[in-house]
Design an enzyme around this catalytic site. Structure first.
Site, PDB file in Angstrom:
ATOM      1  N   CYS A   2     -49.926 -15.504 -24.318  1.00 26.25           N
ATOM      2  CA  CYS A   2     -50.446 -16.386 -25.405  1.00 26.25           C
ATOM      3  C   CYS A   2     -50.193 -16.078 -26.538  1.00 26.25           C
ATOM      4  O   CYS A   2     -49.362 -14.876 -26.752  1.00 26.25           O
ATOM      5  CB  CYS A   2     -52.106 -16.518 -25.019  1.00 26.25           C
ATOM      6  SG  CYS A   2     -52.702 -16.701 -23.443  1.00 26.25           S
ATOM      7  N   GLY A  28     -47.170 -20.370 -25.503  1.00 31.47           N
ATOM      8  CA  GLY A  28     -48.136 -21.216 -24.731  1.00 31.47           C
ATOM      9  C   GLY A  28     -48.206 -22.446 -25.110  1.00 31.47           C
ATOM     10  O   GLY A  28     -48.284 -23.134 -26.189  1.00 31.47           O
ATOM     11  N   ASN A 101     -54.641 -12.412 -26.039  1.00 31.81           N
ATOM     12  CA  ASN A 101     -53.313 -12.496 -25.220  1.00 31.81           C
ATOM     13  C   ASN A 101     -53.351 -11.145 -24.348  1.00 31.81           C
ATOM     14  O   ASN A 101     -53.516 -10.082 -24.717  1.00 31.81           O
ATOM     15  CB  ASN A 101     -52.416 -12.423 -26.230  1.00 31.81           C
ATOM     16  CG  ASN A 101     -50.942 -12.421 -25.305  1.00 31.81           C
ATOM     17  OD1 ASN A 101     -50.840 -12.879 -24.426  1.00 31.81           O
ATOM     18  ND2 ASN A 101     -50.021 -11.570 -26.083  1.00 31.81           N
ATOM     19  N   GLY A 102     -53.217 -11.464 -22.871  1.00 32.58           N
ATOM     20  CA  GLY A 102     -53.371 -10.293 -21.828  1.00 32.58           C
ATOM     21  C   GLY A 102     -53.839 -10.655 -20.720  1.00 32.58           C
ATOM     22  O   GLY A 102     -54.234 -12.024 -20.483  1.00 32.58           O
ATOM     23  N   TYR A 257     -37.462 -12.129 -22.389  1.00 36.05           N
ATOM     24  CA  TYR A 257     -37.551 -13.673 -22.487  1.00 36.05           C
ATOM     25  C   TYR A 257     -38.819 -14.043 -23.301  1.00 36.05           C
ATOM     26  O   TYR A 257     -38.593 -15.024 -23.952  1.00 36.05           O
ATOM     27  CB  TYR A 257     -37.953 -13.965 -21.101  1.00 36.05           C
ATOM     28  CG  TYR A 257     -38.519 -15.612 -20.841  1.00 36.05           C
ATOM     29  CD1 TYR A 257     -37.372 -16.391 -20.800  1.00 36.05           C
ATOM     30  CD2 TYR A 257     -39.762 -15.823 -20.727  1.00 36.05           C
ATOM     31  CE1 TYR A 257     -37.988 -17.662 -20.590  1.00 36.05           C
ATOM     32  CE2 TYR A 257     -40.107 -17.057 -20.686  1.00 36.05           C
ATOM     33  CZ  TYR A 257     -39.246 -18.144 -20.480  1.00 36.05           C
ATOM     34  OH  TYR A 257     -39.632 -19.606 -20.237  1.00 36.05           O
TER      35      TYR A 257
END
Length: 503
Positions: A2, A28, A101-102, A257
């Protein structure tokens, strides 16, 4: 994966957070949210969709205040409900909102603790809401009417003792400031910077440095693993290491990526790391295919361009853009289901026949995950007239699930799981396939910052750096987050909607 942002400024932050989220949109595409604070009042807008679709002028006008946090969501759990959009909020103590985020690997255990011991109710299936309630409880334990700086850092220390897995988070404490913190392994990225104004210094934290660049903030540095950084409402910045033991272990897939090439993560330029990946891959081709008959190198846009260009230069080959991308189709890797990914590939890419016709083509991609995109693109190259289609991956074979916030939950959905490289080559329909070696990938990234002790490379090795991931956890993850499980939840949601429509 995210994207998160937190800002404390001297003027309205709504537009800055919006602009920053658009820069982080690649992290996201499922949902977006902004919460701001004006004195003791909070203002929130969040919903499913892209940033540009969630926030209209009428929403922006109501996001008052000089500090706030924002989030773009990528759903590893596959839930499409807007209730799971972030930021989340609890009113006690002080009024705390959080964007995360995670992925917490002990979220189920924590959820029970939060309910049974902390006496707090969790309203969604999101581990981010669990994390928020842990933060709130650790602050509430201090038992103070007025929070002090030591209370903030003690709360983060308590979070580190209770939470496992990956978490980079920003939390806004109403009337006090914005807190940014990162797990003791530093798996997911988080940076912070400053911007000088006539009124004073403004501060910002974000998932990637590119968001700071876009808003005119100067990058100070990364939030270190286990560290907490607090921006107070008076223009002060405070930092403290809150974990007893830290081992810097950033996710190497960020460099392959996830991150934008113009970002700097843990003091490593993503762009330069990808250049080195291309050079390493070229050297491997020279070793294993010294008599290759490649005519042209073509990247699969967008993330592989940097590696493909350096590979072509090193091999002395022609580099061409053979695929044109539709900018209005999202990243297929983070789409919520295999059928949608399959459908979107041909909508996203179109081949330029003259770059393929009669040529031996080397297609370069950043990685091969499920194989869906790769096989369709190889077929497109053949239909465009390529004589032979070779395939190169800038990353090693992805064989194992990711448990730290990337949507690779089921090993049986990963094309390389249980297959040799030759079998993968046949499965995607290439004439030959070459993968990056893991040691070369690690060296390509680590060269940018020798102080990085190790990387989370679990999707390639199956070794989970937090040390708490076993077969039972992976089996539960596959059951709850596989494409089949996501489809079942979506179908269930559709049934509920149908019932509501007929009521």
């Amino acid at each position: 994966m995210c994207g998160i942002i937190g800002i404390v400024a001297y003027g309205p932050v709504n537009q800055s957070i919006y602009d920053g989220l658009t820069v982080l949109q690649h992290r996201g595409q499922d949902a977006a949210g902004i919460m701001t604070s004006d004195g003791g009042r909070l203002y929130l807008r969040k919903d499913n969709g892209l940033v540009r679709d969630v926030f209209h002028t009428r929403h922006m006008l109501h996001l008052h205040g000089n500090m706030g946090i924002g989030h773009v969501r990528y759903p590893t759990a596959g839930c499409q409900s807007s209730a799971e959009a972030q930021p989340f909020y609890v009113n006690s103590p002080y009024g705390i909102s959080l964007a995360h985020n995670g992925n917490l690997t002990n979220a189920n255990k924590l959820k029970q603790e939060v309910f049974q011991e902390d006496l707090r109710q969790i309203n969604t299936d999101s581990d981010s809401e669990v994390l928020l309630n842990v933060v709130a409880h650790e602050l509430q334990k201090r038992g103070k009417l007025r929070m002090e700086l030591d209370d903030v850092f003690a709360a983060v220390a308590g979070v580190h003792k209770r939470c496992r897995g990956a978490y980079a988070a920003v939390a806004m404490i109403t009337g006090y400031g914005v807190l940014a913190f990162r797990d003791p392994f530093g798996i997911r990225p988080l940076v912070f910077g400053k911007r000088e104004t006539a009124q004073g210094t403004e501060y910002m934290a974000a998932s990637e440095s590119v968001a700071l660049d876009a808003l005119g903030f100067e990058l100070i540095r990364d939030v270190e693993p286990g560290e907490a950084v607090f921006f107070d409402t008076k223009g002060g910045i405070h930092t403290r290491q809150c974990a007893g033991k830290t081992i810097k272990s950033p996710c190497i897939f960020e460099y392959v990526y996830l991150a934008r090439p113009d970002s700097i993560i843990d003091n490593v330029s993503v762009y330069k790391a990808r250049l080195r990946m291309g050079e390493k891959l070229a050297r491997k081709i020279q070793r294993v295919r010294p008599d290759h008959d490649i005519d042209v190198v073509i990247p699969i846009p967008d993330t592989s361009r940097t590696s493909a260009l350096q590979l072509a230069n090193h091999l002395g080959l022609t580099y061409r853009e053979g695929f044109i991308k539709n900018r209005y189709i999202g990243r297929t890797f983070i789409m919520p289901g295999q059928q949608q990914r399959k459908k979107s590939v041909r909508q996203k890419l179109n081949a330029i026949d003259l770059e393929f016709r009669g040529k031996n083509v080397l297609l370069v991609d950043d990685s091969v995950v499920r194989g869906t995109t790769s096989s369709q693109i190889i077929q497109m190259a053949r239909e465009a007239g390529a004589r032979k289609v070779y395939f190169a991956s800038a990353a090693p074979p992805v064989r194992y699930p990711n448990v730290y916030g990337i949507d690779m939950p089921a090993s049986n959905e990963l094309i390389a799981h249980g297959l040799t490289e030759e079998e993968v080559c046949r499965a995607i329909g290439a004439d030959w396939l070459v993968y990056q070696d893991l040691d070369d990938l690690i060296d390509a990234v680590a060269k940018g910052n020798p102080s990085i002790e190790r990387f989370d490379a679990s999707v390639f090795t199956g070794e989970y750096i937090t040390g708490d991931v076993g077969d039972d956890y992976l089996n539960d993850l596959q059951t709850s987050r596989s494409d089949a499980a996501k489809k079942e939840r979506r179908d269930s949601d559709d049934e509920v909607i149908d019932l509501h429509n007929t009521a």
